[in-house]
Every structure is written in C-alpha cells, then in structure tokens.
Design an enzyme around this catalytic site. Structure first.
Site, mmCIF file in Angstrom:
data_model
loop_
_atom_site.group_PDB
_atom_site.id
_atom_site.type_symbol
_atom_site.label_atom_id
_atom_site.label_comp_id
_atom_site.label_asym_id
_atom_site.label_seq_id
_atom_site.Cartn_x
_atom_site.Cartn_y
_atom_site.Cartn_z
ATOM 1 N N GLY A 284 0.821 -1.195 -0.147
ATOM 2 C CA GLY A 284 0.093 0.097 -0.107
ATOM 3 C C GLY A 284 0.855 1.136 -0.069
ATOM 4 O O GLY A 284 1.926 1.092 -0.264
ATOM 5 N N ALA A 285 0.233 2.386 0.552
ATOM 6 C CA ALA A 285 0.902 3.730 0.187
ATOM 7 C C ALA A 285 1.155 3.888 -1.143
ATOM 8 O O ALA A 285 2.573 4.176 -1.447
ATOM 9 C CB ALA A 285 1.902 3.863 1.019
ATOM 10 N N LEU A 286 0.338 3.489 -2.013
ATOM 11 C CA LEU A 286 0.689 3.439 -3.398
ATOM 12 C C LEU A 286 1.354 4.673 -4.148
ATOM 13 O O LEU A 286 0.933 5.762 -3.887
ATOM 14 C CB LEU A 286 -0.475 2.872 -4.347
ATOM 15 N N GLY B 29 5.346 4.220 -8.900
ATOM 16 C CA GLY B 29 6.285 2.938 -8.982
ATOM 17 C C GLY B 29 5.287 1.603 -9.027
ATOM 18 O O GLY B 29 5.309 0.721 -9.744
ATOM 19 N N HIS B 30 4.372 1.515 -7.976
ATOM 20 C CA HIS B 30 3.470 0.551 -7.902
ATOM 21 C C HIS B 30 2.499 0.478 -9.211
ATOM 22 O O HIS B 30 2.220 -0.463 -9.537
ATOM 23 C CB HIS B 30 2.326 0.645 -6.588
ATOM 24 N N GLN C 163 7.848 -9.606 7.981
ATOM 25 C CA GLN C 163 8.941 -9.194 6.984
ATOM 26 C C GLN C 163 9.767 -7.914 7.814
ATOM 27 O O GLN C 163 10.681 -7.488 7.579
ATOM 28 C CB GLN C 163 8.934 -8.848 5.699
ATOM 29 N N ASP D 155 13.555 -3.480 -5.460
ATOM 30 C CA ASP D 155 14.052 -4.396 -4.567
ATOM 31 C C ASP D 155 14.704 -5.523 -5.161
ATOM 32 O O ASP D 155 14.172 -6.726 -5.360
ATOM 33 C CB ASP D 155 12.855 -4.707 -3.742
ATOM 34 N N SER E 24 7.351 4.117 -0.865
ATOM 35 C CA SER E 24 6.308 4.621 0.238
ATOM 36 C C SER E 24 6.986 5.310 1.362
ATOM 37 O O SER E 24 6.430 6.345 2.278
ATOM 38 C CB SER E 24 5.557 3.286 0.709
HETATM 39 P P1 AMP Z 1 6.158 -2.373 -1.544
HETATM 40 O O1 AMP Z 1 4.545 -1.785 -1.350
HETATM 41 O O2 AMP Z 1 6.976 -1.404 -0.861
HETATM 42 O O3 AMP Z 1 6.236 -3.841 -1.092
HETATM 43 O O4 AMP Z 1 6.288 -2.701 -3.254
HETATM 44 C C1 AMP Z 1 5.582 -3.568 -4.010
HETATM 45 C C2 AMP Z 1 6.217 -3.761 -5.282
HETATM 46 O O5 AMP Z 1 6.238 -2.580 -5.980
HETATM 47 C C3 AMP Z 1 7.303 -4.363 -4.957
HETATM 48 O O6 AMP Z 1 7.519 -5.469 -6.060
HETATM 49 C C4 AMP Z 1 8.403 -3.415 -5.236
HETATM 50 O O7 AMP Z 1 9.723 -3.740 -5.753
HETATM 51 C C5 AMP Z 1 7.580 -2.477 -6.425
HETATM 52 N N1 AMP Z 1 8.366 -0.993 -6.242
HETATM 53 C C6 AMP Z 1 8.425 -0.301 -5.177
HETATM 54 N N2 AMP Z 1 8.663 0.985 -5.463
HETATM 55 C C7 AMP Z 1 9.111 0.707 -6.828
HETATM 56 C C8 AMP Z 1 9.685 1.852 -7.868
HETATM 57 N N3 AMP Z 1 10.192 2.995 -7.341
HETATM 58 N N4 AMP Z 1 9.870 1.348 -9.117
HETATM 59 C C9 AMP Z 1 9.145 0.133 -9.441
HETATM 60 N N5 AMP Z 1 8.754 -0.865 -8.510
HETATM 61 C C10 AMP Z 1 8.709 -0.437 -7.328
#
Ligand code: AMP
Length: 281
Positions: A31-33, A36-37, A61, A150, A188
């Site tokens: 969340g906190a989309l 990138g998401h 995690q 990541d 996020s």
């Molecule tokens: P998270 O909500 O941080 O767990 O991220 C969810 C998915 O979005 C994960 O696969 C992250 O690698 C991807 N993600 C987060 N930030 C970015 C970004 N800046 N560019 C591309 N993918 C992203």
C-alpha cells in the site's frame, strides 16, 4: 473494481474469471501506492485479462516493531488511485486472515539472503517468502509482478518460485525502477522524509549513477569508497552498505562485468531507510 478482504470471497470471484480462461496478473504491495506501484499494475494489466492487486503490510517481514508501526498506510487514497487504472480486484486482508496461526516456515535461499538487506534486516526475507508464498497459493496467478527497486527481493522471489512453488506454474516478472524527477527511487517511505532529508535523498542515486557510469576509471574498492564517502558527506545521509554484486549469486565481485553486475545501496536519511540500485548493463 472489486474490493475484498477475505480469501473465500476472493476465490469465488477468481474462480468465475478463471473458468472463462482469463489470464490473471498479480501485483503484491504494502500500500501507500505511488507511481512505481502503478507502473507494475499497468504492465500487469497490459499482459493479462484480469489484474489483482493485494495491499497488506506484512508484519513478519519487519524486523523492528517501530518500523512496522510507522509504515505509511492510506487505504482511501490507494483505492482512489486503483480505481483510476485497470485494476480489477483489490485484496486487502487483515493480519488474522493471512496468519490465522503463527507461520513457522523457514526457507533456505542458499545464501542469497545472507548479504545486503538480509545481513542488516534479520529474518526479513523469510517473512517476505512467507507472505509471497501464501499470496501465490491464494491468488494462483499466471504472472506476478515485482519491482527491480528491490533487487535482492526479486532474486529471492525467483528462487522461491522455482524451488518451493514450482507446481503453481507462476511466471515472475521484474519491472523497471520508477524515479522521482530528481532521480530518487520512488518508495512509500519517501513520504516520511522531512524537507531537508528529502532534498538530500536525491543525492543517493545522483552520486551512485555519476560514479558507476564512469566505473572504468576506478577499481571496485575505489568506486565503493568514493560513493560511500561522498554520500556520507551530506548532513542527513548515512550509508548502511554499498556493494557491487553478481546478479545471480548476489556475492561481491572483484571486477565489474556490466551485464552480470549490479550496484546496491542502503542509506539512512535520518531514521528512514532507503534502498536503490544501479545496473551496469
Ligand atoms: P512495496 O509496497 O514497497 O512492498 O512494493 C510493492 C512492489 O512495488 C514491489 O515489487 C516493489 O519492488 C515495487 N516497487 C516499489 N517501488 C518501486 C519503484 N520505485 N519502481 C518500481 N517498482 C517499485
């Protein structure tokens, strides 16, 4: 867009779609989309008939309770953003839905989890593997999408998928990093930075890109020390690790072979931990 918080209901919806031979793309998030998401979700919907997004801040995690507590959450805004793109189903479970009892599974990643993030965030990747394997089993998509931001997580999820979840037959797709205009990798956690930290945070990618782009002028050790000392010279930034690693083994390399090597960094901006990476290819 269908919003569900419950596995049974999700299964009911998905069963109907799968019966129609629709392909399913899945994007797990906490969340906190941000953009990138959304780029992952747009890519998933371009490749599949149905796109499922999960929003779940996975407690297993987080190796620090404080970090888990301060992790940004904004369901209302997230749903607004998802309604404006091609998301078909959002799965937003509570912790009890995902962990009705303690998850004691321990995964063996053959050392992929002993370096970088794994070294500084004890148990982090085991928690990631617990939630990703549970979500993969529940959603059982054709393809699942993860961000290269990541970098180590992608390597570990691919390993998990190939070695523990092979029967599910899911393709893991790695998507490019989306950045702010000043180069900071979107995260996020960026919204937790104050003005000064946010301004200095752009120097993480700028410094890493600047020196890595002219890597031929330096030894690997020289490149590492130049990047670390330059980032640390900023008031609010402190490098936790900077390493140059083999894309497959994630071990430090003595020489840079562009198509096989990535530079990875974790930096504290105040108390906020940020990660980024640079592909030499
Ligand atoms: P998270 O909500 O941080 O767990 O991220 C969810 C998915 O979005 C994960 O696969 C992250 O690698 C991807 N993600 C987060 N930030 C970015 C970004 N800046 N560019 C591309 N993918 C992203």
């Amino acid at each position: 867009m269908i919003i569900t918080r419950n596995i049974k209901e999700l299964h009911k919806v998905l069963f109907g779609k799968k019966k129609l031979k629709n392909t399913v793309g899945f994007v797990p998030t906490m969340g906190a989309l941000h953009a990138g998401h959304l780029s992952l979700i747009k890519f998933a919907s371009s490749e599949n008939d149905i796109t499922v997004v999960s929003i779940f801040v996975n407690p297993t995690q987080f190796n620090s309770k404080k970090d888990l507590k301060k992790y940004p959450r904004d369901e209302e805004k997230d749903l607004e953003k998802l309604k404006n793109i091609n998301c078909d189903i959002v799965f937003i479970p509570e912790v009890e839905e995902m962990y009705p009892k303690d998850d004691n599974r321990i995964f063996d990643f053959q050392g992929l989890d002993n370096v970088m993030e794994g070294k500084y965030r004890n148990g982090h990747f085991n928690g990631v593997a617990q939630i990703v394997s549970t979500l993969f089993e529940i959603v059982n998509p054709d393809k699942a999408y993860f961000g290269k931001k990541d970098f180590q997580q992608v390597a570990i999820i691919k390993y998990l998928n190939e070695n523990y979840l092979k029967d599910l037959n899911i393709e893991v797709v790695a998507c490019d990093i989306i950045r702010e205009e000043d180069g900071l990798a979107m995260s996020s956690r960026n919204m937790l930075l104050n003005k000064e930290q946010r301004s200095e945070a752009s120097l993480i990618s700028k410094t890493m890109f600047f020196y890595c782009n002219s890597y031929k002028k330096y030894s690997v050790a020289g490149l590492k020390s130049k990047i670390i000392s330059e980032i640390n010279s900023n008031t609010h930034l402190e490098v936790e690790y900077f390493d140059i690693v083999d894309n497959k083994t994630l071990q430090s390399v003595p020489d840079i072979i562009p198509e096989k090597t990535t530079a990875c960094i974790a930096v504290y901006a105040g108390i906020i931990r940020l990660i980024d990476n640079f592909s030499f290819n």
